[in-house]
Design a protein around this motif. Structure first.
Motif, PDB file in Angstrom:
ATOM      1  N   ARG A 135      44.630  59.724  57.987  1.00  0.00           N
ATOM      2  CA  ARG A 135      45.574  60.661  58.595  1.00  0.00           C
ATOM      3  C   ARG A 135      46.132  61.632  57.555  1.00  0.00           C
ATOM      4  NH1 ARG A 135      49.559  60.869  62.999  1.00  0.00           N
ATOM      5  NH2 ARG A 135      48.408  59.295  64.105  1.00  0.00           N
ATOM      6  N   GLN A 136      46.463  61.106  56.386  1.00  0.00           N
ATOM      7  CA  GLN A 136      47.066  61.957  55.357  1.00  0.00           C
ATOM      8  C   GLN A 136      46.044  62.913  54.745  1.00  0.00           C
ATOM      9  OE1 GLN A 136      50.550  61.786  54.464  1.00  0.00           O
ATOM     10  NE2 GLN A 136      50.424  60.710  56.392  1.00  0.00           N
ATOM     11  N   SER A 137      44.918  62.360  54.310  1.00  0.00           N
ATOM     12  CA  SER A 137      44.004  63.190  53.525  1.00  0.00           C
ATOM     13  C   SER A 137      43.247  64.199  54.386  1.00  0.00           C
ATOM     14  CB  SER A 137      43.027  62.322  52.730  1.00  0.00           C
ATOM     15  OG  SER A 137      42.259  61.538  53.599  1.00  0.00           O
ATOM     16  N   MET A 197      47.914  66.414  54.065  1.00  0.00           N
ATOM     17  CA  MET A 197      49.266  65.952  53.766  1.00  0.00           C
ATOM     18  C   MET A 197      49.359  65.215  52.427  1.00  0.00           C
ATOM     19  SD  MET A 197      51.018  67.050  56.299  1.00  0.00           S
ATOM     20  CE  MET A 197      52.563  66.163  56.414  1.00  0.00           C
TER      21      MET A 197
END
Lengths: 157, 458
Positions: free
Chosen positions: A106-108, A112
């Motif tokens: 989700r982050q990468s 984010m």
């Protein structure tokens, strides 16, 4: 009559009960033996002397990126697959490897942020934390030398 | 000489071969490729390659309605088995030329769009210090809680965010502009404030026509914010996005505009008749102005609002979101939606149950100007045709629907998850297509979608 019935049943019940107790007797000490110490260490100049598991979680999920004095935090992680890493994320942060992977996906993939830098062993973690200002890591034994400080000590399975 | 269709088929086949190859490579070398990426990072390299893929099959039991994940999907899942719903491949390259500076490029190809590669991210990320960072370029859309990861199957607990509420925003996959992020820690809470702005263009599909129609959608003046709070076991997020101009242009919209102009002109000509009594004159002029107001009927100025949470308690997980959409358009109407997912982990298995619903309200397009004049049969015939067209458009603009989903996720490898999910979807009535691809009304408004996907990251 009742006594006869009881005595006839006793061998049938006793055997599995004995086996179960034996299993407990064997597994309980093993569980105790499997418990290891997990020590969260930081570079000696970090402006904290102790830290909560919640704050450690935020740091390793890159939700907190600066120490209270503004210095950037440099988390050093163990490579995936190591037992200490699994224990750390499971018991300190409450996340399974799958949940952690999903979090970093989700982050990468949304721009984010990237996961912490990963190294192979306890020794590498200790060495990097010692030499990197703002660094934080986790190891199973307190490293010798005055270059690091212990922020949190806990026991993990 | 190859026809356009053959060339397109050839490109699709090549794209599929690439996707299959990449997917297979991901399957076979997923863990090792990821490890290699990390190794290079730990050795000080500044280049990082990664990706995600979803190999998905979905079965639709309804012969009268197709299913899509967004209004930009070219090929809906019609009755039977199809890979068009969830199959996707994403590749990403990140380069860190200096500490605090990252360049990121990400492309995605989806089976539902013939595996045509689309640029999702092409951005510069710069840390500014004091918890501030700036992203410039093409960014992933942050409209709703899961908008930015809607097509990254592995990052979602379920197969996909519910199309009932995400279908309308999944079309806006990216944003060309900037966002400013500010991280702040308050006690045990980590806060992330994000302000973003920009524009976006995409091809909007009207799958409720046979054959389906396309329109050029352009979003201008997009401006929004989000505020997230991360606690140990809970993430809360609220966001609001305003779009100043959301325009849809197509040959059909031009025809509607042209028809309205012609009828409006005819009304004005009638109004020039000096024999008409003043009240009739005023009524014709008002009617003419009313027709002008109906031009570009799909254009709107939407505001999207979302409040979401993701909570963990022991082995339980709860995902919930409330959404509001106000397009400021009487044809489309306002939408209010929710989704709730409850899951429980049992080792590597996570069964889950989801409900989602979108309700439309406030769609009260005033078409009084299309009423007959009683003066000219030919003119009244044209007005009647327009009235019928607008009535039909209003019917198809109702995207209300609800769904109940039951699924199981199996994290069978460190970078792979197998999921299976049954969605029971329905719209309010057989005359309301909802987000489904329904060429003719009435239709069977209940649909079962069974999905099996393999999601991986590498």
């Amino acid at each position: 009559m009742k006594l006869n019935l009881l005595s006839s049943l006793l061998p049938r019940v006793a055997l599995p009960m004995t086996a179960l107790l034996a299993l407990f007797w064997v597994t309980a000490p093993q569980a105790a033996l499997a418990a290891t110490e997990l020590i969260v260490i930081a570079h000696k100049d970090v402006a904290l002397d102790k830290i909560s598991p919640e704050r450690v979680t935020q740091i390793f999920l890159r939700q907190q990126q600066n120490w209270p004095d503004g210095q950037p935090i440099q988390p050093i992680d163990l490579r995936e697959g190591t037992s200490l890493r699994r224990s750390f994320y499971d018991q300190v942060t409450g996340r399974s490897p799958g949940q952690l992977r999903a979090y970093w996906a989700r982050q990468s993939f949304t721009g984010m942020g990237l996961p912490p830098r990963q190294v192979d062993s306890d020794e590498d973690v200790a060495r990097l934390v010692q030499s990197t200002p703002g660094a934080i890591g986790y190891v199973s034994r307190k490293p010798s030398g005055a270059g690091v400080k212990v922020l949190l000590t806990t026991t993990v399975d | 000489m190859q026809t356009r269709r053959e060339r397109r088929a050839g490109r699709a086949a090549a794209a599929w071969a690439l996707a299959a190859g990449m997917g297979l490579a991901g399957l076979l070398t997923g863990a090792s490729a990821h490890a290699a990426g990390e190794a290079s990072e730990s050795q000080g390299s500044t280049l990082r390659f990664s990706g995600f893929a979803a190999l998905g099959l979905a079965h639709n039991d309804n012969a009268t309605a197709g299913v899509t994940t967004s209004f930009s999907q070219l090929r809906p899942v019609q009755k039977g088995w199809s890979a068009n719903m969830d199959t996707a491949l994403g590749l990403q390259l990140e380069w860190q030329p200096a500490q605090g500076t990252t360049l990121q490029v990400q492309g995605v190809a989806r089976a539902g769009e013939d595996m045509k590669p689309r640029l999702r991210i092409a951005a510069l990320r710069q840390q500014l210090g004091q918890g501030l960072s700036l992203n410039l370029g093409r960014l992933r859309s942050p409209l709703f809680f899961d908008s930015s990861v809607a097509e990254i199957g592995y990052a979602n607990l379920s197969v996909r965010p519910a199309p009932a509420i995400y279908g309308v925003v999944n079309s806006v996959a990216s944003l060309d502009g900037a966002d400013l992020q500010w991280r702040l820690n308050l006690g045990d809470a980590s806060l992330l404030a994000q302000v973003f702005g920009g524009r976006y263009d995409y091809t909007h599909r009207f799958n409720n026509f046979a054959p389906a129609l396309s329109a050029d959608a352009s979003l201008r003046g997009l401006l929004g914010f989000s505020l997230s709070a991360h606690l140990q076991d809970l993430t809360l997020r609220v966001s609001r996005t305003e779009i100043n101009r959301y325009e849809l242009r197509s040959e059909q919209v031009s025809q509607i505009n042209s028809g309205l102009s012609q009828v409006s002109g005819a009304l004005q000509q009638l109004a020039m008749n000096p024999m008409l009594p003043p009240p009739m004159l005023a009524a014709l002029q008002a009617k003419s102005q009313g027709l002008e107001a109906l031009r570009n009927p799909f254009d709107n100025r939407p505001v999207y609002t979302s409040i979401g949470l993701d909570g963990n308690w022991q082995r339980w997980r709860l995902l919930a979101e409330l959404t509001w959409m106000n397009p400021h358009n009487d044809l489309v109407g306002r939408g209010r939606g929710y989704s709730v997912t409850l899951a429980r982990s049992i080792g590597d298995f996570t069964p889950y149950l989801s409900v989602a619903q979108l309700k439309r309200s406030g769609a009260t397009l005033n078409t009084a100007a299309l009423g007959p004049t009683g003066l000219d049969p030919q003119l009244d015939g044209a007005l009647n045709q327009l009235q019928q067209g607008f009535d039909r458009a209003q019917q198809f603009a109702d995207i209300s629907s609800r769904s109940l989903s039951l699924g199981l996720r199996w994290d069978w490898r460190e970078n792979m998850a197998l999921k299976t999910q049954l969605d029971l979807m329905r719209t309010p009535s057989s005359g309301t297509p909802g987000p489904l691809a329904v060429p003719t009304l009435p239709f069977n408004n209940k649909l079962q979608l069974f999905s099996v996907t393999l999601d991986l990251v590498f």
